[in-house]
Design a protein around this motif. Structure first.
Motif, mmCIF file in Angstrom:
data_model
loop_
_atom_site.group_PDB
_atom_site.id
_atom_site.type_symbol
_atom_site.label_atom_id
_atom_site.label_comp_id
_atom_site.label_asym_id
_atom_site.label_seq_id
_atom_site.Cartn_x
_atom_site.Cartn_y
_atom_site.Cartn_z
ATOM 1 N N GLY A 1 13.219 -13.895 23.167
ATOM 2 C CA GLY A 1 12.795 -12.506 23.031
ATOM 3 C C GLY A 1 13.368 -11.603 24.112
ATOM 4 O O GLY A 1 13.414 -10.382 23.947
ATOM 5 N N LEU A 2 13.811 -12.175 25.215
ATOM 6 C CA LEU A 2 14.402 -11.388 26.293
ATOM 7 C C LEU A 2 15.859 -11.020 26.038
ATOM 8 O O LEU A 2 16.391 -10.108 26.669
ATOM 9 C CB LEU A 2 14.347 -12.180 27.614
ATOM 10 C CG LEU A 2 13.010 -12.272 28.304
ATOM 11 C CD1 LEU A 2 13.120 -13.192 29.515
ATOM 12 C CD2 LEU A 2 12.545 -10.904 28.747
ATOM 13 N N LEU A 3 16.528 -11.730 25.137
ATOM 14 C CA LEU A 3 17.965 -11.537 24.960
ATOM 15 C C LEU A 3 18.330 -10.105 24.580
ATOM 16 O O LEU A 3 19.263 -9.528 25.149
ATOM 17 C CB LEU A 3 18.522 -12.524 23.931
ATOM 18 C CG LEU A 3 18.586 -13.973 24.408
ATOM 19 C CD1 LEU A 3 18.970 -14.882 23.251
ATOM 20 C CD2 LEU A 3 19.551 -14.127 25.567
ATOM 21 N N ALA A 4 17.611 -9.505 23.649
ATOM 22 C CA ALA A 4 17.930 -8.130 23.226
ATOM 23 C C ALA A 4 17.776 -7.166 24.399
ATOM 24 O O ALA A 4 18.626 -6.295 24.608
ATOM 25 C CB ALA A 4 17.045 -7.710 22.058
ATOM 26 N N GLN A 5 16.714 -7.332 25.178
ATOM 27 C CA GLN A 5 16.505 -6.474 26.338
ATOM 28 C C GLN A 5 17.572 -6.719 27.401
ATOM 29 O O GLN A 5 18.026 -5.796 28.067
ATOM 30 C CB GLN A 5 15.105 -6.689 26.932
ATOM 31 C CG GLN A 5 13.986 -6.112 26.100
ATOM 32 C CD GLN A 5 13.702 -6.912 24.832
ATOM 33 O OE1 GLN A 5 13.987 -8.093 24.770
ATOM 34 N NE2 GLN A 5 13.162 -6.262 23.832
ATOM 35 N N LEU A 6 17.976 -7.955 27.531
ATOM 36 C CA LEU A 6 19.012 -8.304 28.502
ATOM 37 C C LEU A 6 20.338 -7.634 28.141
ATOM 38 O O LEU A 6 21.050 -7.126 29.008
ATOM 39 C CB LEU A 6 19.170 -9.822 28.580
ATOM 40 C CG LEU A 6 20.074 -10.368 29.658
ATOM 41 C CD1 LEU A 6 19.654 -9.889 31.039
ATOM 42 C CD2 LEU A 6 20.072 -11.889 29.619
ATOM 43 N N TYR A 7 20.668 -7.602 26.850
ATOM 44 C CA TYR A 7 21.888 -6.916 26.405
ATOM 45 C C TYR A 7 21.831 -5.430 26.738
ATOM 46 O O TYR A 7 22.817 -4.847 27.171
ATOM 47 C CB TYR A 7 22.113 -7.097 24.907
ATOM 48 C CG TYR A 7 22.390 -8.510 24.493
ATOM 49 C CD1 TYR A 7 23.220 -9.339 25.235
ATOM 50 C CD2 TYR A 7 21.816 -9.031 23.351
ATOM 51 C CE1 TYR A 7 23.465 -10.645 24.847
ATOM 52 C CE2 TYR A 7 22.059 -10.337 22.956
ATOM 53 C CZ TYR A 7 22.882 -11.139 23.711
ATOM 54 O OH TYR A 7 23.125 -12.433 23.330
ATOM 55 N N VAL A 8 20.665 -4.818 26.539
ATOM 56 C CA VAL A 8 20.505 -3.398 26.866
ATOM 57 C C VAL A 8 20.737 -3.181 28.357
ATOM 58 O O VAL A 8 21.467 -2.266 28.758
ATOM 59 C CB VAL A 8 19.106 -2.889 26.442
ATOM 60 C CG1 VAL A 8 18.833 -1.496 26.996
ATOM 61 C CG2 VAL A 8 18.966 -2.901 24.929
ATOM 62 N N LEU A 9 20.148 -4.018 29.187
ATOM 63 C CA LEU A 9 20.318 -3.888 30.631
ATOM 64 C C LEU A 9 21.772 -4.107 31.052
ATOM 65 O O LEU A 9 22.294 -3.400 31.916
ATOM 66 C CB LEU A 9 19.405 -4.875 31.362
ATOM 67 C CG LEU A 9 17.902 -4.649 31.203
ATOM 68 C CD1 LEU A 9 17.125 -5.757 31.893
ATOM 69 C CD2 LEU A 9 17.499 -3.291 31.738
ATOM 70 N N CYS A 10 22.429 -5.084 30.439
ATOM 71 C CA CYS A 10 23.838 -5.345 30.755
ATOM 72 C C CYS A 10 24.719 -4.170 30.354
ATOM 73 O O CYS A 10 25.627 -3.790 31.107
ATOM 74 C CB CYS A 10 24.313 -6.626 30.067
ATOM 75 S SG CYS A 10 23.641 -8.124 30.810
ATOM 76 N N ASN A 11 24.453 -3.577 29.189
ATOM 77 C CA ASN A 11 25.224 -2.408 28.756
ATOM 78 C C ASN A 11 25.007 -1.222 29.689
ATOM 79 O O ASN A 11 25.941 -0.508 30.038
ATOM 80 C CB ASN A 11 24.875 -2.027 27.318
ATOM 81 C CG ASN A 11 25.412 -3.022 26.319
ATOM 82 O OD1 ASN A 11 26.385 -3.731 26.576
ATOM 83 N ND2 ASN A 11 24.769 -3.105 25.173
ATOM 84 N N TRP A 12 23.758 -1.018 30.112
ATOM 85 C CA TRP A 12 23.459 0.058 31.047
ATOM 86 C C TRP A 12 24.213 -0.160 32.357
ATOM 87 O O TRP A 12 24.811 0.772 32.911
ATOM 88 C CB TRP A 12 21.950 0.134 31.312
ATOM 89 C CG TRP A 12 21.587 1.258 32.236
ATOM 90 C CD1 TRP A 12 21.251 2.526 31.876
ATOM 91 C CD2 TRP A 12 21.564 1.218 33.661
ATOM 92 N NE1 TRP A 12 21.005 3.280 33.005
ATOM 93 C CE2 TRP A 12 21.190 2.500 34.111
ATOM 94 C CE3 TRP A 12 21.808 0.229 34.600
ATOM 95 C CZ2 TRP A 12 21.058 2.812 35.461
ATOM 96 C CZ3 TRP A 12 21.692 0.532 35.956
ATOM 97 C CH2 TRP A 12 21.323 1.820 36.374
ATOM 98 N N THR A 13 24.207 -1.384 32.839
ATOM 99 C CA THR A 13 24.901 -1.705 34.085
ATOM 100 C C THR A 13 26.401 -1.460 33.951
ATOM 101 O O THR A 13 27.027 -0.905 34.854
ATOM 102 C CB THR A 13 24.620 -3.169 34.494
ATOM 103 O OG1 THR A 13 23.200 -3.339 34.637
ATOM 104 C CG2 THR A 13 25.292 -3.514 35.797
#
Length: 117
Positions: A92-104
Motif C-alpha cells: 500500500g505504500l508503493l503508490a505514495q512512494l512513487y508520488v514522493l519520488c516524483n516530487w523529489t
C-alpha cells in the motif's frame, strides 16, 4: 524474476535525497522499492543497497517487519533460506512512494541547493 540492478540506486540519485522517511530510517523506502517485484533474499538486497552495511540493512528489515510492512519467511529444509517480501500494508505504500519520488525528482535542484547552503 529479474535480478536487482547494482545501479538501481546510484549515489547521485533522487531516491537518496528523498526528504521524507517511510518507516524507521532513511533506507526503508529503498528496501521497499527493492521488494516491489516479489520476495528477495538478503544477498539480493545487498546488490543495489551496497552502501548500506549488512548490520544497518538487517536493522532496517527488522524494523519494517515489526511495523508490518515486510514479512520474513524462513524455510529450513532442505537448506536454510530466508526471504523478505512486502505485506499488503507494505504494498500500500508503493503508490505514495512513487508520488514522493516524483516530487523529489521535480525539486532535485532545490534540494541540492538547500543541502549545499
Amino acid at each position: 524474476m529479474e535480478a536487482l540492478r547494482a545501479d538501481m540506486f546510484e549515489e547521485i540519485c533522487p531516491s537518496t535525497l528523498l526528504p521524507f522517511r517511510i518507516g524507521p530510517d532513511k533506507w526503508a523506502a529503498l528496501v521497499i522499492r527493492c521488494l516491489e517485484d516479489g520476495p528477495r533474499r538478503f544477498s539480493e538486497l545487498r546488490v543495489p543497497l551496497a552502501r548500506v552495511t549488512p548490520k544497518v540493512l538487517t536493522q532496517s528489515l527488522r524494523a519494517l517487519e515489526r511495523d508490518g510492512f515486510v514479512r520474513r519467511t524462513e524455510v529450513t529444509a532442505p537448506v536454510r533460506r530466508v526471504t523478505y517480501e512486502l505485506t499488503d500494508l507494505g504494498r500500500g505504500l508503493l503508490a505514495q512512494l512513487y508520488v514522493l519520488c516524483n516530487w523529489t525528482a521535480e525539486h532535485w535542484d532545490d534540494l541540492l541547493d538547500a543541502r549545499e547552503s
